[in-house]
Design a protein around this motif. Structure first.
Motif, PDB file in Angstrom:
ATOM      1  N   ARG A 124       9.049  -1.385  -3.655  1.00  0.00           N
ATOM      2  CA  ARG A 124       8.400  -0.242  -4.299  1.00  0.00           C
ATOM      3  C   ARG A 124       8.472   0.925  -3.312  1.00  0.00           C
ATOM      4  N   VAL A 125       9.194   1.970  -3.689  1.00  0.00           N
ATOM      5  CA  VAL A 125       9.381   3.123  -2.802  1.00  0.00           C
ATOM      6  C   VAL A 125       8.539   4.282  -3.322  1.00  0.00           C
ATOM      7  N   LEU A 126       7.638   4.764  -2.482  1.00  0.00           N
ATOM      8  CA  LEU A 126       6.811   5.916  -2.831  1.00  0.00           C
ATOM      9  C   LEU A 126       7.424   7.169  -2.217  1.00  0.00           C
ATOM     10  N   LEU A 127       7.509   8.224  -3.013  1.00  0.00           N
ATOM     11  CA  LEU A 127       8.032   9.489  -2.510  1.00  0.00           C
ATOM     12  C   LEU A 127       6.975  10.581  -2.649  1.00  0.00           C
ATOM     13  N   TRP A 170       1.843  11.223  -4.307  1.00  0.00           N
ATOM     14  CA  TRP A 170       2.936  10.252  -4.255  1.00  0.00           C
ATOM     15  C   TRP A 170       3.296   9.779  -5.646  1.00  0.00           C
ATOM     16  N   ALA A 171       4.577   9.446  -5.829  1.00  0.00           N
ATOM     17  CA  ALA A 171       5.056   8.864  -7.086  1.00  0.00           C
ATOM     18  C   ALA A 171       6.153   7.857  -6.743  1.00  0.00           C
ATOM     19  N   VAL A 172       6.392   6.918  -7.647  1.00  0.00           N
ATOM     20  CA  VAL A 172       7.371   5.861  -7.387  1.00  0.00           C
ATOM     21  C   VAL A 172       8.789   6.391  -7.612  1.00  0.00           C
ATOM     22  N   TYR A 173       9.688   6.033  -6.709  1.00  0.00           N
ATOM     23  CA  TYR A 173      11.106   6.382  -6.839  1.00  0.00           C
ATOM     24  C   TYR A 173      11.747   5.494  -7.890  1.00  0.00           C
ATOM     25  N   PRO A 179      10.026  12.869  -7.405  1.00  0.00           N
ATOM     26  CA  PRO A 179      10.120  11.953  -8.547  1.00  0.00           C
ATOM     27  C   PRO A 179       9.344  12.512  -9.737  1.00  0.00           C
ATOM     28  N   ASP A 180       9.841  12.238 -10.946  1.00  0.00           N
ATOM     29  CA  ASP A 180       9.200  12.822 -12.132  1.00  0.00           C
ATOM     30  C   ASP A 180       8.158  11.900 -12.760  1.00  0.00           C
ATOM     31  N   GLY A 181       7.897  10.753 -12.128  1.00  0.00           N
ATOM     32  CA  GLY A 181       6.967   9.779 -12.717  1.00  0.00           C
ATOM     33  C   GLY A 181       5.503  10.135 -12.481  1.00  0.00           C
ATOM     34  N   PRO A 182       4.598   9.240 -12.905  1.00  0.00           N
ATOM     35  CA  PRO A 182       3.157   9.491 -12.774  1.00  0.00           C
ATOM     36  C   PRO A 182       2.746   9.660 -11.312  1.00  0.00           C
ATOM     37  N   ARG A 183       1.830  10.584 -11.079  1.00  0.00           N
ATOM     38  CA  ARG A 183       1.281  10.822  -9.740  1.00  0.00           C
ATOM     39  C   ARG A 183       0.242   9.754  -9.423  1.00  0.00           C
ATOM     40  N   LEU A 184       0.309   9.227  -8.206  1.00  0.00           N
ATOM     41  CA  LEU A 184      -0.551   8.105  -7.828  1.00  0.00           C
ATOM     42  C   LEU A 184      -1.748   8.535  -6.987  1.00  0.00           C
ATOM     43  N   GLY A 185      -1.765   9.805  -6.566  1.00  0.00           N
ATOM     44  CA  GLY A 185      -2.859  10.303  -5.728  1.00  0.00           C
ATOM     45  C   GLY A 185      -2.500  10.240  -4.249  1.00  0.00           C
ATOM     46  N   PRO A 186      -3.085  11.138  -3.437  1.00  0.00           N
ATOM     47  CA  PRO A 186      -2.762  11.189  -2.012  1.00  0.00           C
ATOM     48  C   PRO A 186      -3.045   9.893  -1.251  1.00  0.00           C
TER      49      PRO A 186
END
Length: 193
Positions: free
Chosen positions: A65-68, A79-82, A98-105
């Motif tokens: 799981r890569v967070l960008l 952060w969001a998942v690559y 990344p254009d996916g859901p934001r996961l929070g700082p």
């Protein structure tokens, strides 16, 4: 110091940068901390930064799981998942996000390893950042959470230097990956397996 390093980087050709990126991916995966990580926080290189593209793909191919990072208005990082190169969108300052859901700082505190952008690192593992302060906040957040992900920086060979001005909040990196070698500043963690 930042200016001189950026000036040297600016003289690299796109081909130099691409060739280096492939070698950096191979080298980085020699780090047990990366090879064994389930979640890695990384970044998308821009311009003549040491390239991260092949490494992001290699990690994803291993089901890591890569967070960008996603740059917030105050220069903090969300952060969001690559999910692949085609899912990156242009953002402020020439960045790709990344254009996916934001996961929070705080999502970065879940990472087993964190790849930090940098301009140089010294023999103590102190990293010279770009001066924007975004990763200072990331490191402070990691420190406050009490988690100990492996910290690493990708650099060109000439960017290992004698000393870098240290700030009180600086956390030393465990390793610097350059095209010629992996440079360690702390002992690798005991191997579990």
């Amino acid at each position: 110091m930042r200016e001189s390093i950026l000036a040297v980087r600016a003289r690299l050709t796109a081909n130099d940068a691409q060739a280096t990126a492939a070698v950096l991916a191979e080298r980085a995966l020699e780090l047990p901390e990366l090879a064994e990580a389930r979640t890695v926080a990384a970044y998308v290189s821009v311009g003549r930064e040491p390239g991260t593209g092949p490494l992001l793909e290699a990690l994803r191919a291993r089901d890591v799981r890569v967070l960008l990072p996603v740059l917030l208005a105050d220069n903090d990082l969300d952060w969001a998942v690559y999910e692949g190169r085609e899912r990156l969108t242009p953002a402020r300052r020439g960045l790709l996000e990344p254009d996916g859901p934001r996961l929070g700082p705080d999502a970065v505190t879940e990472a087993d390893a964190v790849l930090l952008p940098g301009l140089a690192v010294d023999g103590q593992g102190i990293r010279l950042g770009r001066g924007g302060g975004s990763y200072d906040r990331v490191l402070a957040r990691i420190g406050a959470a009490g988690v100990r992900p492996a910290l690493a920086v990708l650099l060109y060979d000439a960017e290992l230097v004698g000393s870098v001005p240290a700030e009180p909040h600086d956390l030393p990196v465990a390793a610097a990956v350059t095209p010629s070698a992996v440079h360690r500043f702390t002992a690798p963690p005991p191997h579990h397996g």
